[in-house]
Design an enzyme around this catalytic site. Sequence first.
Site, short mmCIF file in Angstrom:
data_model
loop_
_atom_site.label_atom_id
_atom_site.label_comp_id
_atom_site.label_asym_id
_atom_site.label_seq_id
_atom_site.Cartn_x
_atom_site.Cartn_y
_atom_site.Cartn_z
N ASP A 1 9.26 3.14 1.83
CA ASP A 1 8.08 3.93 2.20
C ASP A 1 7.83 3.72 3.69
O ASP A 1 7.34 2.67 4.10
CB ASP A 1 6.88 3.47 1.36
CG ASP A 1 5.59 4.21 1.73
OD1 ASP A 1 5.56 4.89 2.78
OD2 ASP A 1 4.61 4.10 0.98
N LYS B 1 2.26 11.05 7.17
CA LYS B 1 1.44 10.75 8.34
C LYS B 1 1.93 11.45 9.62
O LYS B 1 1.70 12.64 9.78
CB LYS B 1 1.30 9.23 8.50
CG LYS B 1 0.42 8.67 7.37
CD LYS B 1 -0.14 7.30 7.63
CE LYS B 1 -1.21 6.98 6.58
NZ LYS B 1 -0.95 5.80 5.77
N PHE C 1 0.86 -1.19 0.00
CA PHE C 1 0.00 0.00 0.00
C PHE C 1 0.89 1.23 0.00
O PHE C 1 1.65 1.46 0.93
CB PHE C 1 -0.95 0.06 1.21
CG PHE C 1 -1.88 1.24 1.12
CD1 PHE C 1 -3.06 1.17 0.39
CD2 PHE C 1 -1.54 2.46 1.70
CE1 PHE C 1 -3.89 2.27 0.27
CE2 PHE C 1 -2.37 3.57 1.57
CZ PHE C 1 -3.54 3.47 0.86
C1 PLP Z 1 -1.05 5.97 4.28
C2 PLP Z 1 0.08 5.50 3.44
C3 PLP Z 1 0.37 6.10 2.21
C4 PLP Z 1 -0.47 7.20 1.61
O1 PLP Z 1 -0.50 8.35 2.38
P1 PLP Z 1 -1.68 9.43 2.12
O2 PLP Z 1 -1.32 10.56 3.01
O3 PLP Z 1 -2.98 8.78 2.47
O4 PLP Z 1 -1.62 9.79 0.67
C5 PLP Z 1 1.47 5.64 1.51
N1 PLP Z 1 2.23 4.64 1.99
C6 PLP Z 1 1.99 4.04 3.17
C7 PLP Z 1 2.90 2.95 3.65
C8 PLP Z 1 0.88 4.43 3.93
O5 PLP Z 1 0.61 3.80 5.07
#
Ligand code: PLP
Length: 405
Positions: free
Chosen positions: A225, A254, A140
């Site tokens: 990420d 986040k 994700f």
């Molecule tokens: C939440 C998340 C995203 C996307 O972030 P948004 O601020 O919702 O665009 C990307 N990568 C990971 C691992 C995430 O948990």
Amino acid sequence: MSEHPIITSIHSVSASNYSALPIVLSKGKGAWVWDDQGNKYLDFMSAYSAVSHGHCHPRIVQALTKQANKLCVPSRAFHSDNLHIFLGELCTLANLDKAIPMNTGAEAVETAIKAARKWGYEVKGIPENQAEIIVAANNFHGRTSTIISFSTDEVSKKNFGPFMPGFKIIPFGDAKALADAITPNTCAVLFEPIQGEAGIIIPPNGWLTEVSSICKSNNVLFILDEIQSGLGRTGKLFAYMHEDVQPDGLILGKSLGGGVFPVSVFISRNEVMDLFTPGSHGSTFGGNSLAAAVGLEALAVLKGEHLVERSADLGDYLIEKLKNIQSSLIKEVRGRGLWIGIDIDTNQTSGRALCLKLLELGVLTKETHNKTIRIAPPLVITPEEIDWALEKIAIVMQNGKIRKR
Ligand SMILES: *Cc1c(COP(=O)(O)O)cnc(C)c1O
């Protein structure tokens, strides 16, 4: 029971792209939130790590309001006086050279993809438009049309095509599959060090070390990420620090916004970042003064309140206590730091049913893929608050009678 009128109203004006639990929140403080009737709940989800600092952290709210009264959005057309401090701190923490500030996680992932491709063409010498990025199944990384192009989740892709080419998907945690998938056109790998939305999936020990060395020997950028796993969630500042590796690129978001504001970045080495020239990339709001002030304070609170260490200690405690709950509903408990997945027996119940029961007892969390209950409280949570929630979780998992509050 009839539906809450606010929920009815939300359904009438908001697209239904979330299936929210039936609760209407109106206040938050630390690890707690309140609904509009004044009922109190312990937040065991922290907005998917965005609220790692807890709700309305006083120092972060103060930094926000102070900066809001001074300068908010100067735009990158001009220089402003606090961005260098914020990005400098991030580069130091990540042991990397330069950062590009963005707003949301998905934008920072997009930035990493663009940077990796540019490096692939201009440094590695990959023929134009042939660059490949290797990603993991069940990843994700966000919701843009490029990012969903390499998702393996059918719901997030259905009827959103055509999709962006240039991605290769391999099993998560499989070093051999990575070595086999690399070609001379591979510019980067892009992985979550622990897969969050997939259900807090922890790869085999040593996998990141293998990924790092495979990337090095094949001249491929090693990009992580850490939007959800970063900044203390797993009991280390960054999840990659559970092994002795140094990524070439790091994506944060986040919790970087301290629970009040969207702030994201892509951080990398000069060799990658110096390829960006004026006009090659940008964001109107990215790196605005308000975001820089909030992000800087979020990092200061993380350090000052020892949130990384708290996550490690309280996480160990919580995981052990959860493992001790005797329940046929629980198939597995796994986690790192205050980031825990409880796999449940879907023949007996559903993730959503359990989350609804927990909500009735005052614990807020959300299932993922219906089979895993996600436990990710704010890192400011106290041991007493954890014990309070453990009691409720034990009641729900032992199929006890749920008393209405
Ligand atoms: C939440 C998340 C995203 C996307 O972030 P948004 O601020 O919702 O665009 C990307 N990568 C990971 C691992 C995430 O948990």
